[in-house]
Design an enzyme around this catalytic site. Structure first.
Site, PDB file in Angstrom:
ATOM      1  N   GLN A 153       0.951  -1.342  -0.083  1.00 52.98           N
ATOM      2  CA  GLN A 153       0.180   0.257   0.238  1.00 52.98           C
ATOM      3  C   GLN A 153       0.713   0.986  -0.120  1.00 52.98           C
ATOM      4  OE1 GLN A 153      -2.394  -0.361   3.256  1.00 52.98           O
ATOM      5  NE2 GLN A 153      -3.624   1.960   2.641  1.00 52.98           N
ATOM      6  N   GLY A 154       0.769   1.888  -1.008  1.00 59.84           N
ATOM      7  CA  GLY A 154       1.395   3.260  -1.195  1.00 59.84           C
ATOM      8  C   GLY A 154       0.722   4.524  -0.734  1.00 59.84           C
ATOM      9  N   TYR A 155       0.632   4.849   0.192  1.00 61.55           N
ATOM     10  CA  TYR A 155      -0.184   6.014   1.115  1.00 61.55           C
ATOM     11  C   TYR A 155       1.081   6.380   1.760  1.00 61.55           C
ATOM     12  CZ  TYR A 155      -5.373   4.359  -0.164  1.00 61.55           C
ATOM     13  OH  TYR A 155      -6.269   3.859  -0.678  1.00 61.55           O
ATOM     14  N   SER A 156       1.287   6.677   2.791  1.00 63.01           N
ATOM     15  CA  SER A 156       2.007   7.779   3.447  1.00 63.01           C
ATOM     16  C   SER A 156       3.966   7.981   3.113  1.00 63.01           C
ATOM     17  CB  SER A 156       2.274   6.562   5.000  1.00 63.01           C
ATOM     18  OG  SER A 156       1.261   6.047   5.609  1.00 63.01           O
ATOM     19  N   SER A 181       4.201  -1.367   4.519  1.00 58.28           N
ATOM     20  CA  SER A 181       4.798  -2.653   4.712  1.00 58.28           C
ATOM     21  C   SER A 181       4.746  -3.836   3.789  1.00 58.28           C
ATOM     22  CB  SER A 181       3.680  -3.165   5.583  1.00 58.28           C
ATOM     23  OG  SER A 181       3.224  -2.575   6.895  1.00 58.28           O
ATOM     24  N   GLU A 184      -9.650  -1.820   6.465  1.00 54.50           N
ATOM     25  CA  GLU A 184      -8.915  -1.449   7.362  1.00 54.50           C
ATOM     26  C   GLU A 184      -9.293  -2.755   8.625  1.00 54.50           C
ATOM     27  OE1 GLU A 184      -5.192  -0.150   6.450  1.00 54.50           O
ATOM     28  OE2 GLU A 184      -6.023   1.917   6.953  1.00 54.50           O
ATOM     29  N   SER A 226      -3.209   7.710  13.325  1.00 46.95           N
ATOM     30  CA  SER A 226      -2.516   7.626  14.910  1.00 46.95           C
ATOM     31  C   SER A 226      -4.113   7.672  15.876  1.00 46.95           C
ATOM     32  CB  SER A 226      -1.353   9.027  14.599  1.00 46.95           C
ATOM     33  OG  SER A 226      -2.578  10.141  14.630  1.00 46.95           O
ATOM     34  N   GLU A 236      -4.717  10.101  17.754  1.00 43.61           N
ATOM     35  CA  GLU A 236      -4.829  11.429  18.188  1.00 43.61           C
ATOM     36  C   GLU A 236      -5.920  11.813  16.101  1.00 43.61           C
ATOM     37  OE1 GLU A 236      -1.567  11.858  20.297  1.00 43.61           O
ATOM     38  OE2 GLU A 236      -2.041  10.902  18.277  1.00 43.61           O
TER      39      GLU A 236
END
Length: 409
Positions: free
Chosen positions: A137-140, A172, A254, A389, A391
């Site tokens: 997964q290429g998100y962050s 990951s 998810e 996160s 938050e």
């Protein structure tokens, strides 16, 4: 709500248990040596054996049980929601190898069924169902983690394809993946969630795709940096510029049935901690005993909450996972992340000073020689950060569920 299982579910359970046992029982099962390998903090274990295990699952049709597609359409069996839960429970109880194909099966495939073209489904779902192609997964990005709308990776159209340039991080299983789904900015000058597209990028592009493992404090490297330098992508899902809607839809997946697999794994870890506690003798700390009881009670509560949300509807827009309960994915993430981090703390607390010394074994994959409890403690430091996160989850609940004023930016 009735949390019980019917006769058909129990028949399905026996079939699933028998199939798994024939392959995983020590002494007779061909995959017995792979049992228990992998999972968070241990993804370096038995990668080759687990890739073959994916193909074994695929040959029997166990991949894609919950897909919103007719049984056998892509080579998969079909199971209702309760039977998906049954499969998840038996899979975890028999310590089947941690999945290396779960990102393709549980994230990309349902997304293609909801947003992709028929040609994309026909191309990508069969090899996922056969356990042959792995995804990441290429998100962050370094500047766009929890704030995903800050994506800076760009993709420039060249004819029917795109050239992708940028960096992703905390990816990951990228070192083993065949493909990556990438959120990239395809409209020059666009900002935030506008002008983004959801691209499918092959990883085997020497000189254009580079994977750099990130060494964690546990000594392992399941997360990676991924650099794209003009990588070619020929597939865009949902249409150019509609990447934000596709990406957000995918994130809702998810916390689906796989949450129950995770919780059964948590129960096994808790059992290990309890065994260490009991081995400390009758003078064991009563405060630790109270903390262990609380962990057990909270884990049971998480299970009921997961079953409640899964049964709260028809699984949302995807027919799989979310149950249509507002805020359920964020609530689930908050619950399990804090719980698992506290379990890591308990794992070392019950052993006292002995927890500071390793077993002395060394390998290139585990240079610190950590035991399971120590690895659990170190890896769970990240639980309240990765995957969104705490938050960010609280902001989502506050703004989108409770309707509170948005945080100023």
């Amino acid at each position: 709500m009735d949390f019980g299982f019917g006769a058909d579910d129990e028949d399905f359970r026996r079939r699933a248990r028998d199939w798994l046992a024939q392959r995983l029982v020590p002494g007779t099962g061909p995959f017995a040596r792979a049992a228990g390998l992998g999972g968070p903090g241990s993804e370096h274990e038995g990668v080759a054996e687990r890739r073959e295990w994916e193909r074994e699952l695929g040959r029997a049709g166990w991949i894609g049980l919950g897909w919103a597609a007719p049984a056998g359409a892509y080579g998969q069996q079909h199971a209702g929601l309760t039977q998906q839960v049954v499969w998840a429970e038996e899979y975890a109880r028999l310590r089947a190898p941690a999945r290396v194909g779960h990102i393709g099966e549980n994230l990309l495939a349902p997304t293609l069924l909801a947003y992709g073209s028929q040609e994309q489904r026909d191309r990508f779902l069969p090899p996922i169902a056969r356990g042959e192609e792995l995804w990441c997964q290429g998100y962050s990005e370094p500047g766009a983690g929890s704030d995903l709308a800050g994506v800076r990776t760009t993709a420039v159209r060249e004819g029917a394809a795109y050239r992708v340039t940028g960096q992703k991080i905390w990816t990951s299983l990228a070192q083993d993946a065949d493909w990556c789904f990438v959120l990239a900015r395809t409209e020059p000058g666009s900002r935030r969630h506008h002008g983004l597209s959801f691209l499918l990028v092959p990883m085997d592009q020497p000189g254009r795709v580079e994977v750099r493992p990130i060494r964690q404090m546990s000594g392992t490297s399941e997360f990676n940096e991924v650099f794209f330098d003009g990588a070619v992508a020929e597939e865009v899902v949902g249409g150019e510029g509609r990447g934000w809607a596709v990406a957000v839809g995918l994130l809702a997946l998810e916390r689906g049935v796989s949450t129950l697999v995770q919780q059964i794994g948590f129960a096994a870890e808790l059992d290990e901690v309890v065994r260490d506690f009991l081995a400390s003798g009758p003078a064991a700390d009563p405060q630790l005993r109270e903390r262990l009881v609380r962990q057990w009670a909270e884990l049971r509560t998480m299970r009921w909450n997961a079953l409640r949300t899964l049964g709260g509807g028809e699984g949302g827009a995807f027919g799989w996972g979310g149950g249509g309960v507002p805020g359920a994915p964020s609530v689930a993430k908050l619950l399990w992340a804090g719980w698992h981090r506290r379990l890591g703390e308990l794992a070392v607390a019950v052993r006292g000073a002995a927890a500071t010394a390793g077993p002395g074994d060394w390998s290139p994959q585990d240079p610190y020689g950590l035991d399971a409890a120590q690895r659990l403690f170190l890896f769970t430091r990240a639980d309240t950060i990765y995957g969104g996160s705490d938050e960010i989850q609280r902001n989502i609940i506050a703004e989108r569920v409770l309707g509170l004023p948005k945080e100023s930016r």
